[in-house]
Structures are given as structure tokens and as C-alpha cells.
Design a protein around this motif. Structure first.
Motif, short mmCIF file in Angstrom:
data_model
loop_
_atom_site.label_atom_id
_atom_site.label_comp_id
_atom_site.label_asym_id
_atom_site.label_seq_id
_atom_site.Cartn_x
_atom_site.Cartn_y
_atom_site.Cartn_z
N SER A 25 0.82 -1.22 0.00
CA SER A 25 0.00 0.00 0.00
C SER A 25 0.85 1.27 0.00
O SER A 25 0.46 2.28 -0.59
N THR A 26 2.02 1.22 0.60
CA THR A 26 2.88 2.42 0.59
C THR A 26 3.49 2.61 -0.80
O THR A 26 3.54 3.71 -1.34
N ALA B 70 8.14 -1.99 3.77
CA ALA B 70 8.60 -3.06 4.67
C ALA B 70 7.54 -3.26 5.75
O ALA B 70 6.75 -2.36 6.04
#
Ligand code: DER
Length: 223
Positions: A30-31, A83
């Protein structure tokens, strides 16, 4: 700032590491999706991307960004990825999005791994997040026993009640109860177990830079 806003902040900030005219390595999650959306604004200034998952490939192509096969490039200046955890040395746990194998392959092509996270991913010692391990299905039980011998509880990741099948056609174990004090040694040991495709510890492919979204703004950490 919400977690989603923090992700957008670092996704945007990562653009400054993209080299004009080049192919950029792109992770999954999602990031990273925030980064891909921001990258679209400069798609005329880059040659394209090498992707670490079907999901990221689809998002890149939908935004008109050319996607190249990993075998078509010798090296990349930068690989941008998220991460699940990152410690004080830039070692990471990854694989929450089930893309850890291709992520590690594309990361290995890059000169610099730039990790983009919100501050919730910062840990002192890796292992609080269940460690993803991609495995050949027939080895799942013996690998589970090996983790049990070191105090870990491995469970098969399910999707809609069935074992999740990765882009590579394999299964994923999520291992709880580990405290990974020596990420380099741990990654080397588990990598050698028969049936392990990829372990979600990124120590040999660690981050060079982390852009961390915090309430005070983006913190740039170099390792
Ligand atoms: O699966 C992965 O390795 C992803 O990069 C994951 O670690 C981060 O995903 P998120 O940005 O959705 O939290």
C-alpha cells in the motif's frame, strides 16, 4: 496525520531518488502504491519500471508506465519498496504482501534500496511481525518443524480458506514468536533449508535509505 497520509507523504518523497531517463525498481504494497501514483506524474521523465509483483505491474501499466522484465536490465540505480518492519541498521522484514521473492530479486538488481514506511514499522529487533517465508508446498511441514525447533510457530497463509498461492505458484508460512537478533546470519541459515524459496528477512538486501513518515514529517535515515 493518518497512517494513509503518512504513506502518501513518503511515497511522494521517494520521487527525489528516481533518476530521470532510467528504469526504476518498484516494490509492492500500500505504501508503494502511493509511490506508483506519485510516479505517474513524472512518467514522461522515466524510461519505465521493473516490477516486483503482478499487482504492481497492473497498477503501473494502468497509469501508462512501461514495465520491463527483470532479465532485460543489467542494474537499476534505485529500488523503492516498503517493509513490514525495519530496524536500526536498515535490515527489514518483508512479505506481508506475499511478494517477497520477486521483491528480493528486483532489489538485488539495484544499487540502492530506498525503503518507504510509516513510523509504525520501526522496531528495535526484527520478529514482532510474523515472518513471511515462501516455501515449496511439499516442504511446508518439515520447515515448520525446523522453525519450531527455534521457538517459532509457523502457519500456512490462507486466502479465502485455501493456501495462498504466490505469483510464483508457491505457498507462504508466517512464523510467529521469533526474535531475530542477527538478521544476516538468520537469513543465511534459513535460506539453506531445503524447500525454502525466500525468507522475508532482507538483511543481505538491506535498505540504504529509509524515508519514514512521522507526525513531524518525513525522516530520512541513511544506513
Ligand atoms: O509485502 C511486502 O514486502 C510489502 O512491501 C510490505 O512489507 C509493506 O506493505 P505496506 O506498505 O502495505 O505496509
Amino acid at each position: 496525520l493518518t497512517q494513509d497520509e503518512l504513506k502518501a507523504l513518503v511515497g511522494q518523497a521517494a520521487l527525489r531518488y528516481v533518476v530521470p531517463g532510467e528504469i526504476v525498481g518498484v516494490g509492492t504494497g500500500s505504501t508503494v502504491n502511493k509511490f506508483i501514483d506519485a510516479l505517474a506524474a513524472m512518467k514522461g521523465q522515466i524510461k519505465g519500471a521493473v516490477s516486483s509483483s503482478v499487482a504492481s505491474t497492473e497498477r503501473l501499466q494502468a497509469l501508462g508506465i512501461p514495465v520491463f522484465d527483470a532479465n532485460a536490465v543489467q542494474s537499476l540505480s534505485v529500488y523503492i519498496d516498503g517493509a513490514d518492519e525495519i530496524d536500526g541498521q536498515g535490515f527489514m522484514v518483508k512479505g506481508g504482501g506475499a511478494a517477497l521473492t520477486r521483491e528480493k530479486i528486483v532489489a538485488a538488481l539495484a544499487q540502492r534500496f530506498v525503503c518507504i514506511v510509516d513510523e509504525s514499522k520501526r522496531v528495535q529487533t526484527l520478529g514482532r511481525f510474523p515472518l513471511p517465508v515462501e516455501v515449496i508446498p511439499m516442504a511446508a511441514q518439515q520447515i515448520t518443524r525446523r522453525f519450531a525447533a527455534m521457538g517459532g510457530q509457523a502457519t500456512l497463509r490462507l486466502k479465502d480458506g485455501q493456501p495462498l498461492v504466490t505469483d510464483n505458484g508457491q505457498h507462504i508460512l508466517d512464523v510467529r514468536g521469533l526474535s531475530i537478533a542477527e538478521p544476516l546470519a538468520f537469513e543465511s541459515e534459513v535460506n539453506q533449508w531445503p524447500g525454502v524459496v525466500t525468507v522475508g528477512v532482507f538483511a543481505h538486501q538491506k535498505a540504504a535509505v529509509c524515508l519514514m513518515g512521522t507526525a513531524q514529517g518525513v525522516q530520512t535515515i541513511e544506513y
